[in-house]
Design a protein around this motif. Structure first.
Motif, PDB file in Angstrom:
ATOM      1  N   SER A   1      45.833  10.473  18.427  1.00  0.00           N
ATOM      2  CA  SER A   1      44.384  10.280  18.424  1.00  0.00           C
ATOM      3  C   SER A   1      43.818  10.120  17.017  1.00  0.00           C
ATOM      4  N   SER A   2      44.660  10.251  16.007  1.00  0.00           N
ATOM      5  CA  SER A   2      44.277  10.062  14.602  1.00  0.00           C
ATOM      6  C   SER A   2      43.167  11.012  14.152  1.00  0.00           C
ATOM      7  N   TYR A   3      43.319  12.273  14.472  1.00  0.00           N
ATOM      8  CA  TYR A   3      42.378  13.263  13.955  1.00  0.00           C
ATOM      9  C   TYR A   3      43.104  14.573  13.720  1.00  0.00           C
ATOM     10  N   GLY A   4      42.472  15.408  12.925  1.00  0.00           N
ATOM     11  CA  GLY A   4      43.022  16.719  12.654  1.00  0.00           C
ATOM     12  C   GLY A   4      41.915  17.756  12.618  1.00  0.00           C
ATOM     13  N   VAL A   5      42.299  19.009  12.786  1.00  0.00           N
ATOM     14  CA  VAL A   5      41.354  20.125  12.753  1.00  0.00           C
ATOM     15  C   VAL A   5      41.952  21.198  11.852  1.00  0.00           C
ATOM     16  N   VAL A   6      41.135  21.676  10.928  1.00  0.00           N
ATOM     17  CA  VAL A   6      41.526  22.809  10.088  1.00  0.00           C
ATOM     18  C   VAL A   6      40.423  23.844  10.220  1.00  0.00           C
ATOM     19  N   VAL A   7      40.799  25.066  10.553  1.00  0.00           N
ATOM     20  CA  VAL A   7      39.835  26.156  10.683  1.00  0.00           C
ATOM     21  C   VAL A   7      40.213  27.226   9.668  1.00  0.00           C
ATOM     22  N   LEU A   8      39.269  27.563   8.787  1.00  0.00           N
ATOM     23  CA  LEU A   8      39.448  28.629   7.801  1.00  0.00           C
ATOM     24  C   LEU A   8      38.339  29.645   8.033  1.00  0.00           C
ATOM     25  N   MET A   9      38.694  30.893   8.234  1.00  0.00           N
ATOM     26  CA  MET A   9      37.674  31.922   8.530  1.00  0.00           C
ATOM     27  C   MET A   9      38.000  33.207   7.791  1.00  0.00           C
ATOM     28  N   ALA A  10      36.950  33.940   7.525  1.00  0.00           N
ATOM     29  CA  ALA A  10      37.095  35.274   6.946  1.00  0.00           C
ATOM     30  C   ALA A  10      36.398  36.248   7.885  1.00  0.00           C
ATOM     31  N   GLY A  11      36.874  37.432   7.951  1.00  0.00           N
ATOM     32  CA  GLY A  11      36.240  38.433   8.795  1.00  0.00           C
ATOM     33  C   GLY A  11      37.137  38.851   9.936  1.00  0.00           C
ATOM     34  N   ARG A  12      36.546  39.568  10.882  1.00  0.00           N
ATOM     35  CA  ARG A  12      37.320  40.111  11.992  1.00  0.00           C
ATOM     36  C   ARG A  12      37.589  39.093  13.082  1.00  0.00           C
ATOM     37  N   THR A  13      36.812  38.031  13.129  1.00  0.00           N
ATOM     38  CA  THR A  13      37.009  37.018  14.161  1.00  0.00           C
ATOM     39  C   THR A  13      38.205  36.150  13.783  1.00  0.00           C
ATOM     40  N   GLY A  14      39.112  35.941  14.724  1.00  0.00           N
ATOM     41  CA  GLY A  14      40.287  35.127  14.456  1.00  0.00           C
ATOM     42  C   GLY A  14      39.985  33.635  14.548  1.00  0.00           C
ATOM     43  N   ALA A  15      40.740  32.875  13.821  1.00  0.00           N
ATOM     44  CA  ALA A  15      40.561  31.422  13.812  1.00  0.00           C
ATOM     45  C   ALA A  15      41.104  30.788  15.088  1.00  0.00           C
ATOM     46  N   LEU A  16      42.000  31.495  15.773  1.00  0.00           N
ATOM     47  CA  LEU A  16      42.653  30.911  16.940  1.00  0.00           C
ATOM     48  C   LEU A  16      41.667  30.559  18.051  1.00  0.00           C
ATOM     49  N   GLU A  17      40.729  31.445  18.329  1.00  0.00           N
ATOM     50  CA  GLU A  17      39.745  31.167  19.382  1.00  0.00           C
ATOM     51  C   GLU A  17      38.878  29.973  19.006  1.00  0.00           C
ATOM     52  N   ALA A  18      38.421  29.927  17.749  1.00  0.00           N
ATOM     53  CA  ALA A  18      37.612  28.797  17.282  1.00  0.00           C
ATOM     54  C   ALA A  18      38.423  27.505  17.332  1.00  0.00           C
ATOM     55  N   PHE A  19      39.664  27.600  16.916  1.00  0.00           N
ATOM     56  CA  PHE A  19      40.563  26.440  16.937  1.00  0.00           C
ATOM     57  C   PHE A  19      40.714  25.888  18.355  1.00  0.00           C
ATOM     58  N   HIS A  20      41.011  26.742  19.311  1.00  0.00           N
ATOM     59  CA  HIS A  20      41.170  26.297  20.702  1.00  0.00           C
ATOM     60  C   HIS A  20      39.883  25.696  21.245  1.00  0.00           C
ATOM     61  N   HIS A  21      38.753  26.289  20.899  1.00  0.00           N
ATOM     62  CA  HIS A  21      37.462  25.757  21.348  1.00  0.00           C
ATOM     63  C   HIS A  21      37.223  24.354  20.777  1.00  0.00           C
ATOM     64  N   ILE A  22      37.498  24.165  19.499  1.00  0.00           N
ATOM     65  CA  ILE A  22      37.280  22.857  18.860  1.00  0.00           C
ATOM     66  C   ILE A  22      38.192  21.803  19.473  1.00  0.00           C
ATOM     67  N   VAL A  23      39.476  22.089  19.578  1.00  0.00           N
ATOM     68  CA  VAL A  23      40.420  21.111  20.123  1.00  0.00           C
ATOM     69  C   VAL A  23      40.111  20.807  21.589  1.00  0.00           C
ATOM     70  N   SER A  24      39.805  21.832  22.381  1.00  0.00           N
ATOM     71  CA  SER A  24      39.520  21.589  23.800  1.00  0.00           C
ATOM     72  C   SER A  24      38.205  20.841  23.997  1.00  0.00           C
ATOM     73  N   THR A  25      37.335  20.857  23.006  1.00  0.00           N
ATOM     74  CA  THR A  25      36.090  20.093  23.077  1.00  0.00           C
ATOM     75  C   THR A  25      36.312  18.637  22.668  1.00  0.00           C
ATOM     76  N   PHE A  26      37.048  18.427  21.588  1.00  0.00           N
ATOM     77  CA  PHE A  26      37.235  17.072  21.071  1.00  0.00           C
ATOM     78  C   PHE A  26      38.293  16.260  21.818  1.00  0.00           C
ATOM     79  N   GLN A  27      39.421  16.881  22.194  1.00  0.00           N
ATOM     80  CA  GLN A  27      40.534  16.115  22.757  1.00  0.00           C
ATOM     81  C   GLN A  27      40.161  15.329  24.009  1.00  0.00           C
ATOM     82  N   PRO A  28      39.423  15.892  24.978  1.00  0.00           N
ATOM     83  CA  PRO A  28      39.044  15.093  26.148  1.00  0.00           C
ATOM     84  C   PRO A  28      38.230  13.849  25.782  1.00  0.00           C
ATOM     85  N   ALA A  29      37.391  13.964  24.763  1.00  0.00           N
ATOM     86  CA  ALA A  29      36.603  12.807  24.333  1.00  0.00           C
ATOM     87  C   ALA A  29      37.516  11.721  23.750  1.00  0.00           C
TER      88      ALA A  29
END
Length: 175
Positions: free
Chosen positions: A14-42
């Motif tokens: 699909s010629s795209y990439g996602v990089v998630v960088l976060m600080a704090g107690r919230t993990g990047a994995l949940e944000a990462f999955h949300h971003i990919v699951s939002t963009f990939q169907p489109a």
């Protein structure tokens, strides 16, 4: 204590990439999955639309009887639903499908508008856990007619009209 989290994903199809960088107690994995699951169907929908515009449909020889190929997107893959060339129903004549016809995938070769019919090698397909190997190994089989691989299918334009060529059958089809 706060920590840093990161996740990276590249989708070459699909010629795209996602990089998630976060600080704090919230993990990047949940944000990462949300971003990919939002963009990939489109991106998948855009690709399916483009593939449909370029390849999907009923392709026929000039006389509308000698040859007919029907292509459709099935579960995200470009597949052949009918393959009749020079008055021969090639998929019905196959010993590979004694229990009925199964749509055949078209494999993009990496060259613009060039595909191989993914029939595969039966003896390899029957091995345990064959993955894509039987299809990959069958792409450049020893069979050629008119100097072209038997399973080669090429699309392009001729006199401002979209055409499909099957060089081994010396066939030119139009939608």
């Amino acid at each position: 204590m706060t920590s840093y989290h990161s996740a990276a994903y590249i989708n070459p199809e699909s010629s795209y990439g996602v990089v998630v960088l976060m600080a704090g107690r919230t993990g990047a994995l949940e944000a990462f999955h949300h971003i990919v699951s939002t963009f990939q169907p489109a991106f998948d929908a855009l690709l399916a639309d483009r593939v449909s515009d370029l390849y999907v449909g009923i392709w026929r020889s000039e006389d509308e009887e000698t040859s007919e190929v029907i292509l459709e997107v099935v579960n995200g893959a470009l597949k052949i639903l009918r393959l009749k060339l020079n008055e021969v129903e090639l998929l019905e004549a196959s010993d590979d499908y004694p229990d009925g016809f199964v749509p055949i995938e078209l494999w993009h070769t990496g060259r613009k508008d060039e595909f191989r019919i993914g029939l595969g090698l039966e003896k390899v397909k029957k091995q345990p856990l064959p993955s894509a190997d039987p299809y990959f190994m069958g792409l450049d089989g020893p069979m050629a007619i008119n100097g072209f691989p038997l399973n080669l299918m090429v699309f392009g334009y001729y006199k401002d009209a979209r055409v499909m060529r099957v060089p081994s059958a010396n066939a030119i089809l139009r939608r």
